[in-house]
Design a protein around this motif. Structure first.
Motif, PDB file in Angstrom:
ATOM      1  N   GLY A  14       0.862  -1.097  -0.053  1.00 43.27           N
ATOM      2  CA  GLY A  14      -0.057  -0.085  -0.038  1.00 43.27           C
ATOM      3  C   GLY A  14       0.824   1.156   0.032  1.00 43.27           C
TER       4      GLY A  14
ATOM      5  N   SER B  49       2.075   6.772  -6.592  1.00 48.92           N
ATOM      6  CA  SER B  49       0.870   7.471  -7.244  1.00 48.92           C
ATOM      7  C   SER B  49       0.978   9.038  -6.873  1.00 48.92           C
ATOM      8  CB  SER B  49      -0.697   6.949  -6.520  1.00 48.92           C
ATOM      9  OG  SER B  49      -0.691   5.612  -6.940  1.00 48.92           O
TER      10      SER B  49
ATOM     11  N   VAL C 140       0.720   4.226  -2.816  1.00 52.22           N
ATOM     12  CA  VAL C 140       0.427   5.566  -2.442  1.00 52.22           C
ATOM     13  C   VAL C 140       1.472   6.483  -2.851  1.00 52.22           C
ATOM     14  CG1 VAL C 140       0.086   7.150  -0.603  1.00 52.22           C
ATOM     15  CG2 VAL C 140      -1.145   4.670  -0.577  1.00 52.22           C
TER      16      VAL C 140
END
Length: 230
Positions: A30, A37, A34
């Motif tokens: 994750g 991105s 994150v």
């Protein structure tokens, strides 16, 4: 021995505590997604620390798989402790490195066009980190038998301490250069030299415990002895 090994794999897969490793994988994956991105494209100078942190966390979480209550009893068991522990280590190390590999692939998707990570060198770092976490836990569960997850936490603490120590090494011994750093080749020769150390530690920690596979002695009361001979 081969037949016994194959028969042990399925019950060990079910007995291993996979939850810490699953949580660590969810967190690291994750985090890569994150940050990738947000920063897209993700430069290698940011991707490398993410992947190194991922390897450390997955190695610490993998140590919980070595908590084996069967390894410390005196009752006879169908297989030696060293075999069960090495199988646990192989299953968990393989899973942890596969999960880290997924993080590596995801990170490469966010790299700028034309940039790449040196897969072999970075994987070597990850392998040493994962094996260090497992070796710390292996020593802890041997020294503190029966302490369960607290022993695995002690192993994770040892791994964390060792990784922190490497951050204070001098420039010539620096193990965490960036790919553009001229120290990169020398650092990864050092990583290759470090690889046998956690393996040797695992070999020592996974030995059978004294009396661990011998039958439990049967104690007979004095009254029972008298009844037998009268």
């Amino acid at each position: 021995m081969t037949r016994v090994t194959l028969l042990l794999i399925r019950p060990l897969v079910r007995a291993i505590d996979w939850i810490p490793l699953a949580w660590a994988a969810a967190f690291t994956t994750g985090l890569v997604i994150v940050i990738g991105s947000i920063e897209r494209p993700l430069p290698t100078c940011d991707a490398l620390p993410l992947l190194r942190m991922s390897a450390g966390l997955l190695g610490a979480a993998a140590g919980f798989s070595l908590v084996d209550p069967m390894a410390y009893g005196t009752a006879p068991v169908p297989s030696p402790r060293w075999l069960r522990m090495w199988l646990r280590t192989a299953l968990t190390a393989g899973t942890a490195l596969a999960l880290w590999g997924a993080d590596f692939v995801i990170a490469t998707l966010y790299l700028p066009h034309g940039s790449r990570l040196l897969a072999g060198d970075v994987t070597l770092e990850a392998a040493v980190c994962v094996l260090t976490g497992l070796s710390g836990a292996a020593v802890a569960v041997r020294v503190r038998p029966g302490h369960g997850r607290s022993a695995a936490l002690l192993g994770a603490a040892v791994q964390f301490a060792l990784l922190v120590i490497t951050l204070f090494l001098t420039a010539d011994l620096w193990l965490w250069p960036l790919q553009s750093d001229l120290r990169w080749p020398g650092a990864h020769q050092a990583w290759l030299g470090l690889l046998p150390l956690p393996l040797a530690c695992l070999a020592v920690a996974h030995r059978d415990l004294a009396g661990g596979t011998r039958p439990r002695p049967r104690y007979i009361s004095t009254r029972t002895l008298m009844e037998r001979f009268i």
